[in-house]
Design a protein around this motif. Structure first.
Motif, mmCIF file in Angstrom:
data_model
loop_
_atom_site.group_PDB
_atom_site.id
_atom_site.type_symbol
_atom_site.label_atom_id
_atom_site.label_comp_id
_atom_site.label_asym_id
_atom_site.label_seq_id
_atom_site.Cartn_x
_atom_site.Cartn_y
_atom_site.Cartn_z
ATOM 1 N N GLU A 33 -5.440 1.991 -0.097
ATOM 2 C CA GLU A 33 -5.072 2.606 -1.382
ATOM 3 C C GLU A 33 -3.635 3.111 -1.343
ATOM 4 O O GLU A 33 -2.859 2.892 -2.280
ATOM 5 C CB GLU A 33 -6.029 3.755 -1.725
ATOM 6 N N LEU A 34 -3.285 3.780 -0.279
ATOM 7 C CA LEU A 34 -1.923 4.296 -0.104
ATOM 8 C C LEU A 34 -0.911 3.150 -0.105
ATOM 9 O O LEU A 34 0.137 3.236 -0.736
ATOM 10 C CB LEU A 34 -1.873 5.073 1.213
ATOM 11 N N TRP A 35 -1.249 2.071 0.580
ATOM 12 C CA TRP A 35 -0.343 0.905 0.684
ATOM 13 C C TRP A 35 -0.143 0.243 -0.676
ATOM 14 O O TRP A 35 0.948 -0.194 -0.993
ATOM 15 C CB TRP A 35 -0.923 -0.065 1.710
ATOM 16 N N ARG A 36 -1.213 0.152 -1.450
ATOM 17 C CA ARG A 36 -1.083 -0.389 -2.807
ATOM 18 C C ARG A 36 -0.159 0.482 -3.640
ATOM 19 O O ARG A 36 0.724 -0.027 -4.342
ATOM 20 C CB ARG A 36 -2.459 -0.487 -3.486
ATOM 21 N N SER A 37 -0.346 1.780 -3.575
ATOM 22 C CA SER A 37 0.500 2.708 -4.334
ATOM 23 C C SER A 37 1.959 2.592 -3.919
ATOM 24 O O SER A 37 2.860 2.574 -4.763
ATOM 25 C CB SER A 37 0.032 4.151 -4.135
ATOM 26 N N LEU A 38 2.201 2.509 -2.612
ATOM 27 C CA LEU A 38 3.572 2.400 -2.116
ATOM 28 C C LEU A 38 4.218 1.094 -2.587
ATOM 29 O O LEU A 38 5.384 1.082 -3.001
ATOM 30 C CB LEU A 38 3.613 2.506 -0.596
ATOM 31 N N ALA A 39 3.472 0.005 -2.567
ATOM 32 C CA ALA A 39 4.011 -1.282 -3.026
ATOM 33 C C ALA A 39 4.334 -1.231 -4.518
ATOM 34 O O ALA A 39 5.392 -1.715 -4.944
ATOM 35 C CB ALA A 39 3.025 -2.410 -2.732
ATOM 36 N N GLU A 40 3.445 -0.633 -5.294
ATOM 37 C CA GLU A 40 3.692 -0.521 -6.737
ATOM 38 C C GLU A 40 4.899 0.370 -7.011
ATOM 39 O O GLU A 40 5.729 0.053 -7.871
ATOM 40 C CB GLU A 40 2.443 0.009 -7.442
ATOM 41 N N GLU A 41 5.010 1.463 -6.287
ATOM 42 C CA GLU A 41 6.155 2.367 -6.436
ATOM 43 C C GLU A 41 7.453 1.655 -6.059
ATOM 44 O O GLU A 41 8.465 1.765 -6.747
ATOM 45 C CB GLU A 41 5.923 3.581 -5.529
ATOM 46 N N THR A 42 7.416 0.905 -4.970
ATOM 47 C CA THR A 42 8.608 0.218 -4.466
ATOM 48 C C THR A 42 9.082 -0.875 -5.411
ATOM 49 O O THR A 42 10.288 -1.091 -5.564
ATOM 50 C CB THR A 42 8.322 -0.373 -3.067
ATOM 51 N N THR A 43 8.150 -1.557 -6.053
ATOM 52 C CA THR A 43 8.518 -2.702 -6.907
ATOM 53 C C THR A 43 8.551 -2.364 -8.395
ATOM 54 O O THR A 43 8.696 -3.272 -9.225
ATOM 55 C CB THR A 43 7.560 -3.877 -6.664
ATOM 56 N N ALA A 44 8.444 -1.096 -8.733
ATOM 57 C CA ALA A 44 8.465 -0.684 -10.142
ATOM 58 C C ALA A 44 9.724 -1.222 -10.825
ATOM 59 O O ALA A 44 10.820 -1.200 -10.250
ATOM 60 C CB ALA A 44 8.413 0.837 -10.257
ATOM 61 N N GLY A 45 9.549 -1.748 -12.015
ATOM 62 C CA GLY A 45 10.674 -2.262 -12.777
ATOM 63 C C GLY A 45 10.997 -3.723 -12.524
ATOM 64 O O GLY A 45 11.854 -4.296 -13.205
ATOM 65 N N LEU A 46 10.332 -4.337 -11.558
ATOM 66 C CA LEU A 46 10.552 -5.758 -11.278
ATOM 67 C C LEU A 46 9.517 -6.589 -12.029
ATOM 68 O O LEU A 46 8.390 -6.140 -12.259
ATOM 69 C CB LEU A 46 10.429 -6.035 -9.777
ATOM 70 N N SER A 47 9.886 -7.803 -12.372
ATOM 71 C CA SER A 47 8.940 -8.689 -13.053
ATOM 72 C C SER A 47 7.830 -9.099 -12.091
ATOM 73 O O SER A 47 8.006 -9.081 -10.863
ATOM 74 C CB SER A 47 9.660 -9.949 -13.560
ATOM 75 N N ALA A 48 6.690 -9.490 -12.667
ATOM 76 C CA ALA A 48 5.563 -9.952 -11.852
ATOM 77 C C ALA A 48 5.977 -11.149 -10.996
ATOM 78 O O ALA A 48 5.562 -11.273 -9.838
ATOM 79 C CB ALA A 48 4.378 -10.300 -12.734
ATOM 80 N N ARG A 49 6.810 -12.009 -11.546
ATOM 81 C CA ARG A 49 7.269 -13.192 -10.800
ATOM 82 C C ARG A 49 8.103 -12.778 -9.586
ATOM 83 O O ARG A 49 7.917 -13.303 -8.493
ATOM 84 C CB ARG A 49 8.072 -14.105 -11.720
ATOM 85 N N THR A 50 9.018 -11.840 -9.801
ATOM 86 C CA THR A 50 9.846 -11.363 -8.692
ATOM 87 C C THR A 50 8.979 -10.716 -7.617
ATOM 88 O O THR A 50 9.159 -10.979 -6.425
ATOM 89 C CB THR A 50 10.908 -10.371 -9.199
#
Length: 147
Positions: free
Chosen positions: A108-125
């Motif tokens: 769960e923590l890893w998912r949150s960190l990945a989402e936080e890190t990639t915020a603002g990027l397109s799904a493709r990116t």
């Protein structure tokens, strides 16, 4: 590539690495973990029990680092170690029930960190990032012979 571009690229990679590790450390601390320990637990969850040398290779860490991490995680009850059947000098490492429960929280923590890190990027990116980052890692991997 000119120096200014190279400098900007190298600085961006350096800062991402430092800040991502610091953020991961802050998120892991309430779980009683330090950066690197979560990777070890996740690897055991993915691959199952393995000897420390295999774990070291899978994590891309030096064996003494894995030995230190396994000692600490064994002391907290998240993993167990036992002599390998084929080589009594080697230790087989595996998750305990406590470790498996902790892995669920780490995921769960890893998912949150990945989402936080990639915020603002397109799904493709975001979908392309793992491959791009693996290529960058392979390009600078000192464990591999240069061609």
């Amino acid at each position: 590539m000119d120096f200014e571009h190279a400098d900007a690229l190298n600085q961006a990679i350096r800062l991402l690495s430092l800040r991502h590790r610091a953020r991961a450390a802050a998120l892991l601390a309430p779980l009683g973990l330090y950066p690197g320990q979560e990777a070890l637990l996740l690897e055991l969850d993915r691959s199952g029990a393995m000897i420390q040398a295999q774990l070291s290779e899978a994590l891309g860490c030096e064996p003494p680092s894995v030995t230190l991490m396994t000692r600490k995680l064994e002391a907290t009850g998240h993993i167990s170690r036992r002599p390998a059947p084929a080589d009594k000098r080697a230790s087989v490492v595996e998750l305990t029930d406590s470790g498996r429960a902790l892995v669920a929280r780490i995921r769960e923590l890893w998912r949150s960190l990945a989402e936080e890190t990639t915020a603002g990027l397109s799904a493709r990116t975001v979908a392309e990032l793992p491959g791009l980052l693996k290529t960058l890692t392979d390009n600078v991997d000192t464990r591999q012979p240069r061609s």
